[in-house]
Motif scaffolding. Sequence first.
Motif, PDB file in Angstrom:
ATOM      1  N   THR A 152      -5.769 -62.031   9.944  1.00 24.45           N
ATOM      2  CA  THR A 152      -4.405 -62.534  10.091  1.00 24.45           C
ATOM      3  C   THR A 152      -3.957 -63.261   8.829  1.00 24.45           C
ATOM      4  O   THR A 152      -2.877 -62.996   8.278  1.00 24.45           O
ATOM      5  N   ALA A 153      -4.777 -64.186   8.372  1.00 25.79           N
ATOM      6  CA  ALA A 153      -4.387 -64.978   7.196  1.00 25.79           C
ATOM      7  C   ALA A 153      -4.261 -64.111   5.947  1.00 25.79           C
ATOM      8  O   ALA A 153      -3.338 -64.294   5.146  1.00 25.79           O
ATOM      9  N   VAL A 154      -5.173 -63.172   5.789  1.00 23.03           N
ATOM     10  CA  VAL A 154      -5.174 -62.361   4.570  1.00 23.03           C
ATOM     11  C   VAL A 154      -4.018 -61.353   4.581  1.00 23.03           C
ATOM     12  O   VAL A 154      -3.293 -61.205   3.588  1.00 23.03           O
ATOM     13  N   GLN A 155      -3.831 -60.682   5.715  1.00 25.35           N
ATOM     14  CA  GLN A 155      -2.765 -59.684   5.758  1.00 25.35           C
ATOM     15  C   GLN A 155      -1.386 -60.313   5.579  1.00 25.35           C
ATOM     16  O   GLN A 155      -0.550 -59.799   4.839  1.00 25.35           O
ATOM     17  N   LEU A 156      -1.146 -61.428   6.275  1.00 25.51           N
ATOM     18  CA  LEU A 156       0.180 -62.042   6.159  1.00 25.51           C
ATOM     19  C   LEU A 156       0.468 -62.464   4.714  1.00 25.51           C
ATOM     20  O   LEU A 156       1.618 -62.466   4.284  1.00 25.51           O
ATOM     21  N   GLY A 157      -0.584 -62.773   3.972  1.00 22.50           N
ATOM     22  CA  GLY A 157      -0.380 -63.149   2.573  1.00 22.50           C
ATOM     23  C   GLY A 157      -0.126 -61.974   1.650  1.00 22.50           C
ATOM     24  O   GLY A 157       0.700 -62.048   0.742  1.00 22.50           O
ATOM     25  N   PHE A 158      -0.824 -60.880   1.881  1.00 24.95           N
ATOM     26  CA  PHE A 158      -0.674 -59.720   0.978  1.00 24.95           C
ATOM     27  C   PHE A 158       0.522 -58.831   1.337  1.00 24.95           C
ATOM     28  O   PHE A 158       1.033 -58.101   0.481  1.00 24.95           O
ATOM     29  N   VAL A 313      -5.640 -70.581  16.800  1.00 25.39           N
ATOM     30  CA  VAL A 313      -4.295 -70.415  17.354  1.00 25.39           C
ATOM     31  C   VAL A 313      -3.668 -69.154  16.765  1.00 25.39           C
ATOM     32  O   VAL A 313      -3.838 -68.070  17.309  1.00 25.39           O
ATOM     33  N   LYS A 314      -2.997 -69.250  15.621  1.00 25.60           N
ATOM     34  CA  LYS A 314      -2.437 -68.013  15.051  1.00 25.60           C
ATOM     35  C   LYS A 314      -3.557 -67.010  14.752  1.00 25.60           C
ATOM     36  O   LYS A 314      -3.332 -65.797  14.724  1.00 25.60           O
ATOM     37  N   GLY A 315      -4.780 -67.512  14.567  1.00 22.81           N
ATOM     38  CA  GLY A 315      -5.908 -66.617  14.325  1.00 22.81           C
ATOM     39  C   GLY A 315      -6.606 -66.137  15.575  1.00 22.81           C
ATOM     40  O   GLY A 315      -7.569 -65.370  15.492  1.00 22.81           O
ATOM     41  N   ALA A 316      -6.147 -66.537  16.761  1.00 25.50           N
ATOM     42  CA  ALA A 316      -6.804 -66.079  17.999  1.00 25.50           C
ATOM     43  C   ALA A 316      -5.897 -66.298  19.220  1.00 25.50           C
ATOM     44  O   ALA A 316      -5.063 -65.464  19.536  1.00 25.50           O
ATOM     45  N   ALA A 317      -6.056 -67.446  19.886  1.00 23.40           N
ATOM     46  CA  ALA A 317      -5.426 -67.628  21.193  1.00 23.40           C
ATOM     47  C   ALA A 317      -3.902 -67.691  21.119  1.00 23.40           C
ATOM     48  O   ALA A 317      -3.208 -67.167  21.994  1.00 23.40           O
TER      49      ALA A 317
END
Lengths: 343, 343, 343, 343
Positions: A152-158, A313-317
């Motif tokens: 999630t964190a990596v894709q939203l950044g790239f 949270v944004k990375g899971a639940a």
Amino acid sequence: MIEVGIVGGTGYTGVELLRLLCRHADVRIRAVTSRSDAGKRVDSIYPNLRGFVDVAFSEPDVEVLAQCDLVFFATPNGTAMRMAPELLDRGVKVIDLAADFRLKDAAEWAQWYGEPHACPELLAEAVYGLPEVNRAAIRKARLVANPGCYPTAVQLGFLPLLAAGLIDGAHLVADAKSGVSGAGRKAEVPMLMAEAGESFKAYGVAGHRHLPEIRQGLAEAAGAAVGLTFVPHLLPMIRGIHATLYSRLTGSPGDLQDLFERHYADEPFVDVLPAGSHPETRNVRGANRCQIAVHRPQGGDTVVVLSVIDNLVKGAAGQAVQNMNLMCGLEETAGLMLVGLSP
Amino acid sequence: MIEVGIVGGTGYTGVELLRLLCRHADVRIRAVTSRSDAGKRVDSIYPNLRGFVDVAFSEPDVEVLAQCDLVFFATPNGTAMRMAPELLDRGVKVIDLAADFRLKDAAEWAQWYGEPHACPELLAEAVYGLPEVNRAAIRKARLVANPGCYPTAVQLGFLPLLAAGLIDGAHLVADAKSGVSGAGRKAEVPMLMAEAGESFKAYGVAGHRHLPEIRQGLAEAAGAAVGLTFVPHLLPMIRGIHATLYSRLTGSPGDLQDLFERHYADEPFVDVLPAGSHPETRNVRGANRCQIAVHRPQGGDTVVVLSVIDNLVKGAAGQAVQNMNLMCGLEETAGLMLVGLSP
Amino acid sequence: MIEVGIVGGTGYTGVELLRLLCRHADVRIRAVTSRSDAGKRVDSIYPNLRGFVDVAFSEPDVEVLAQCDLVFFATPNGTAMRMAPELLDRGVKVIDLAADFRLKDAAEWAQWYGEPHACPELLAEAVYGLPEVNRAAIRKARLVANPGCYPTAVQLGFLPLLAAGLIDGAHLVADAKSGVSGAGRKAEVPMLMAEAGESFKAYGVAGHRHLPEIRQGLAEAAGAAVGLTFVPHLLPMIRGIHATLYSRLTGSPGDLQDLFERHYADEPFVDVLPAGSHPETRNVRGANRCQIAVHRPQGGDTVVVLSVIDNLVKGAAGQAVQNMNLMCGLEETAGLMLVGLSP
Amino acid sequence: MIEVGIVGGTGYTGVELLRLLCRHADVRIRAVTSRSDAGKRVDSIYPNLRGFVDVAFSEPDVEVLAQCDLVFFATPNGTAMRMAPELLDRGVKVIDLAADFRLKDAAEWAQWYGEPHACPELLAEAVYGLPEVNRAAIRKARLVANPGCYPTAVQLGFLPLLAAGLIDGAHLVADAKSGVSGAGRKAEVPMLMAEAGESFKAYGVAGHRHLPEIRQGLAEAAGAAVGLTFVPHLLPMIRGIHATLYSRLTGSPGDLQDLFERHYADEPFVDVLPAGSHPETRNVRGANRCQIAVHRPQGGDTVVVLSVIDNLVKGAAGQAVQNMNLMCGLEETAGLMLVGLSP
């Protein structure tokens, strides 16, 4: 009211789902299963839920789960792919917070997860639950693969850079750092506080299971295969992921700040910070939010993107609840207007 | 809608008030003042509030504050006592989160705070804002002294025993431990992470300003002066207070668990844990809640009470909102049904 | 050169012994045993020892251990009492860092440790290895019971007061806080960083195994049975114990600061801080030292003693080396002139 | 005996120098200066030094310092360049732990440090104190510029690759993470534990002062200018730097593990870990050591080097003592055989 079940409620993603769902106005929690803790009250293990969650863990029982509108799997990898088919057949929507439905290629799945996939025929149907990419498909899906925390964190950044075709997709670098809750609630020596506290290390440099998932998502955005070096690290803290992303510009990029702001202008849970910012994981602690900053140091040809989320949270639940809202026709932000707990 | 102002919004109690009030359905934030940061957007300093708080810090201005229904002072000691009288005269309710109105005796105040009190005539009128003790008076108050963080945790733990007359009030011991956020957002060497991290120490053993406040509250409950040894300690973590309370039984106490459960049976924010429990600060992190356990080791004559709160919530901003709800005729729990963030 | 063996070298007291012994000029490490890691190089598990410890873990073998001058047991409770008798018979000195020989009463041992003692006949001979109390006996001992970490911090704090007969021994309170390394290197959920980090709790209030050990030592100093309430707590940090000790004066105590300074005037590893001090655990991190301060708040009848140690050094491995030095006729401070690592 | 002085002894590099020097067999500490704390005993501010350092801070006095054999400057940037010339003239050797003599180009120095250099004529003479590169020159130097903490970790990681000509020097990436002690003992809000704890962020992405220093060193090794993207991050812990280094292979590299092992075969303080390792900062805590691992993920064309140091030891005070040993003809490892404090 949406009736939901949670399979595997004793882990950190399970309890985080409970934290969010118990205050969600449109949801009723019908069952929370746990093989290890069946019979115990949920709030005896998670006293933060006292007064909010009034049920006991039960044995996973398909008959009970089949009466839910939607079932979350907060289980280890390999569980959802065995139980989901029957639930889907009986008209229950499914969101898997583990990795069972994230990869489209069953052979690749088998390679990274060490066993054959139990229902490869569902891989094509499963929708990858990153709403910022697949919102329309998620609304119509009956099976959603909730993305991993790093992905999630990596894709939203790239994504904005790849979608705009501005960078060399063959040589991407994602240097990612995660708090220890990402490893789950398993009794393992390396996750003891005396081992993981006051120290920092990389791990899985040779190959981490999130690598193929990230590559798949980035390739889709780029319209071509990408080359990615992904190095995860373990932070001496509990919640939060910080991805530092490096890529090389292939031409004159224009105003990168403006690019990112426009790309995410309508997104309720992606927040592009002002130019020059350095996002901090604490500012999204407990919140369903990705905060992003884009930099071009010394005006050179390397772009640096900083992207932070709360891995639980944004990375899971939280992302799972966002997907549930979409799948069930609720307001996307329902139950998710959470302010980060800082300090 | 209640219109509120916050004086001194850049400290930790200020930002915590904002976190709670920005999601409170019955409140509109009209002004947030800060001498040091006037003109800057609140969310530029606290990015966790982006999208939730849309105002800038302003210079403190009585004319603006006088238009509010209620003003919170999240200022250093000594500020509220200078500004409150005029606001009260103009019909504004006031809650002071600092210590200006906590002690009833102006001479004692002057001794502990190092200057004469600016409006001693208001000390009698000010209501000590511990709802579990003074709920009825708070409902009618126009000036509330919000309790200190240590005093909240310590009093809630001792009150059932003192009210029941079961312990020797002359020799109470409160061994209290606080996270570093209790010291506020002041640039001081001892609060640097390199100083306060990975270490533990007591401080203020000779005498801490919360001592007279606690003694005053306990004496009221006991109906007589009490003797208290109060030793605060600094924990290498951010949020949370744990008070470990020792007292000696003066007779046969009966069932202490039952005593505590009955004493707090109707309290929405005090949670007596099952017998044998050990409350953890993380379970109340971000929540307006005190969790308590009572023990009688080896059946001896010493009672041990364990009491935990989040110092910024039930120990400050949350309790202030609880008081605001009472003073303004709102539901006491409005905006405060917060689940602790654990892990 | 003293030849030593370490049984159970993979735990935290084991690796700490290695850290100290590998730089001790008079010692040669002959064997380090570990059932779980036999065959692996020690420095493959503890890379901080690379270049300093050049051996592999071996299976525990009495024949090898019998060739040592002295063997340390850094094993779980119950191991040393099974192996020590044969080693002693063969002329090897033994220091047990676990609890097998700490209590003089075999029945009490059985009650707290849940099994009969394997060699009760040795309990009378075993010397309790607190050099500040038993130095002469340790010099002549062949079997030393190394004190527990809490008992070291608590006894060193109370001893001057009890020895001088100044306090009411029937109602002592020891509120003790320990870093997580005190729980050892066992994979257990409550010791995960995601559980123990950023939080604080008491544990074992009903009764902790160190209680009888402390009571025994204090009773000996007082010349009479004592009453002790002992409440241990878990700190969100790795190393360090802080004991906060409360007792009531029975008469006019004179100058307590002077009492403590005189009591420990000749002790190389007990450091009485100046009047008014608040010892910090970080200042003894990695050092074989107890720092102590004594307070009498508001000149009342309660004495507060603050006592800090590194639980792995003065609370375990360092004290064991100190005992070894005494037992083997070396300088007591040999290999132990360690400066605390602060910050 | 070497007589040394320390100018600026109250900061973290100062106290760390004292920790090392007070146990160094060949050194006598003659003066420790501090403008802010002159007159106070050193151990009243640093109680870990009680019994080891018996002096008080003094005002900086050139007459006293001139009697030393060697003077360390543990001062803020800009101090050493004003005092060093006179000391050098009077025959005193100087090691500056700040940045005054690190850059060879006075114009570049002025640009990054915001003022003209006070003695540009000394820049050519000053030897950059990275013994692994400049050992011979350091032995003969009278003025040594002790490297920065980030530059030490980054250069030691890249050097073998650049020296062997294996990588594209135009596009190096150094993603570096530091504990908070790297920021020094200055009272600043962002370094409070309530701000820096339990969180992670990048900083200085637009340009950090260590960038030109690293570029200069790498260019020297490469024999050509290099392009470097350097992103520092702040870790929620006290000691330790972890540099994760990315570079692209320009040809077939052969065995990288072997390359690194041979490059550092004779270095006492650089430890190349076995293939596949992930160095942890805790294993070098308190030790004058750099631990390094080299990876080539999935056998691709990107090399990943992981390099850890203790920023206060190999990244500051330890390296300074290593330089002192070389400059004064002592054994290079004297006083530096320190075992990392882990856990």
